[in-house]
Design a protein around this motif. Structure first.
Motif, PDB file in Angstrom:
ATOM      1  N   ARG A  19      -6.544 127.463 -58.482  1.00  0.00           N
ATOM      2  CA  ARG A  19      -7.290 127.743 -57.249  1.00  0.00           C
ATOM      3  C   ARG A  19      -8.678 128.288 -57.535  1.00  0.00           C
ATOM      4  N   ILE A  20      -8.821 129.082 -58.595  1.00  0.00           N
ATOM      5  CA  ILE A  20     -10.153 129.643 -58.867  1.00  0.00           C
ATOM      6  C   ILE A  20     -11.038 128.687 -59.665  1.00  0.00           C
ATOM      7  N   GLY A  21     -10.538 127.492 -59.943  1.00  0.00           N
ATOM      8  CA  GLY A  21     -11.388 126.459 -60.529  1.00  0.00           C
ATOM      9  C   GLY A  21     -11.284 126.286 -62.030  1.00  0.00           C
ATOM     10  N   PHE A  22     -10.307 126.946 -62.669  1.00  0.00           N
ATOM     11  CA  PHE A  22     -10.113 126.732 -64.097  1.00  0.00           C
ATOM     12  C   PHE A  22      -9.458 125.364 -64.285  1.00  0.00           C
ATOM     13  N   ARG A  23      -9.871 124.650 -65.323  1.00  0.00           N
ATOM     14  CA  ARG A  23      -9.307 123.321 -65.624  1.00  0.00           C
ATOM     15  C   ARG A  23      -7.958 123.496 -66.317  1.00  0.00           C
ATOM     16  N   GLU A  24      -6.938 122.856 -65.805  1.00  0.00           N
ATOM     17  CA  GLU A  24      -5.629 122.886 -66.454  1.00  0.00           C
ATOM     18  C   GLU A  24      -5.609 121.826 -67.545  1.00  0.00           C
TER      19      GLU A  24
ATOM     20  N   VAL B 101       4.087 126.804 -71.892  1.00  0.00           N
ATOM     21  CA  VAL B 101       2.681 127.115 -72.141  1.00  0.00           C
ATOM     22  C   VAL B 101       1.841 126.369 -71.115  1.00  0.00           C
ATOM     23  N   VAL B 102       1.017 127.117 -70.377  1.00  0.00           N
ATOM     24  CA  VAL B 102       0.065 126.487 -69.456  1.00  0.00           C
ATOM     25  C   VAL B 102      -1.314 126.954 -69.892  1.00  0.00           C
ATOM     26  N   HIS B 103      -2.143 125.984 -70.248  1.00  0.00           N
ATOM     27  CA  HIS B 103      -3.450 126.224 -70.869  1.00  0.00           C
ATOM     28  C   HIS B 103      -4.553 125.900 -69.857  1.00  0.00           C
ATOM     29  N   PHE B 104      -5.480 126.831 -69.678  1.00  0.00           N
ATOM     30  CA  PHE B 104      -6.595 126.659 -68.743  1.00  0.00           C
ATOM     31  C   PHE B 104      -7.913 126.950 -69.442  1.00  0.00           C
ATOM     32  N   THR B 105      -8.969 126.278 -68.991  1.00  0.00           N
ATOM     33  CA  THR B 105     -10.314 126.557 -69.480  1.00  0.00           C
ATOM     34  C   THR B 105     -11.232 126.808 -68.292  1.00  0.00           C
ATOM     35  N   PRO B 106     -11.902 127.966 -68.280  1.00  0.00           N
ATOM     36  CA  PRO B 106     -12.883 128.224 -67.210  1.00  0.00           C
ATOM     37  C   PRO B 106     -14.041 127.236 -67.303  1.00  0.00           C
ATOM     38  N   PRO B 107     -14.641 126.866 -66.174  1.00  0.00           N
ATOM     39  CA  PRO B 107     -15.781 125.952 -66.206  1.00  0.00           C
ATOM     40  C   PRO B 107     -16.889 126.472 -67.121  1.00  0.00           C
ATOM     41  N   GLY B 108     -17.344 125.627 -68.036  1.00  0.00           N
ATOM     42  CA  GLY B 108     -18.453 125.982 -68.921  1.00  0.00           C
ATOM     43  C   GLY B 108     -18.073 126.817 -70.128  1.00  0.00           C
TER      44      GLY B 108
END
Length: 148
Positions: free
Chosen positions: A24-29, A41-48
């Motif tokens: 919801r906050i815009g991190f890429r799954e 394991v659920v991996h997220f990357t914040p934009p940029g």
């Protein structure tokens, strides 16, 4: 030798709730992998960002919500705060340290409201938590110190 910070493990109590929050906050799954009933394991990357976060089950022993001061660096803290609020996140008011300390004090009584005068790079912050209480800080960085 160069070292690159690649990943931060955030302890959570409910993987699905955390997954929904970070999406919801815009991190890429980037990955959602289940290796049985006790490992996910659920991996997220914040934009940029070059650094990612991981939430899951069976990936650490820290208590859910025990991560503090995970810094998210932004170029415009006013816009970043507004975007998170629009996505349903409770974000603190913007604050700064009157001594121009470029890292916040844990003692919240030292926080002064608003942007640092003149909008000094590294000196303005806002905070929020994920559903488990893992703590994040937005920090405005408009000009990097030499060597960065």
């Amino acid at each position: 030798m160069e070292y690159s910070l690649e990943l931060i493990v955030l302890p959570v109590s409910d993987v699905e709730r955390a997954r929904e929050f970070y999406r919801r906050i815009g991190f890429r799954e980037d990955l959602d992998y289940a290796g049985g009933p006790d490992f996910r394991v659920v991996h997220f990357t914040p934009p940029g960002s070059a650094c990612s976060i991981v939430v899951g089950a069976g990936i650490g022993t820290a208590a859910p919500g025990s991560a503090e001061n995970v810094h998210l660096i932004v170029r415009d803290i006013v816009a970043a705060r507004a975007e998170l609020i629009a996505r349903g996140v409770a974000v603190s008011e913007i604050f700064h340290d009157p001594e121009a300390v470029l890292f916040h004090h844990a003692d919240e009584s030292r926080r002064q409201p608003g942007l640092y005068p003149g909008r000094l790079s590294y000196a303005s912050f806002a905070s929020f938590t994920d559903p488990d209480g893992n703590g994040f800080l937005l920090q405005e960085v408009t000009e990097r110190h030499p060597g960065r």
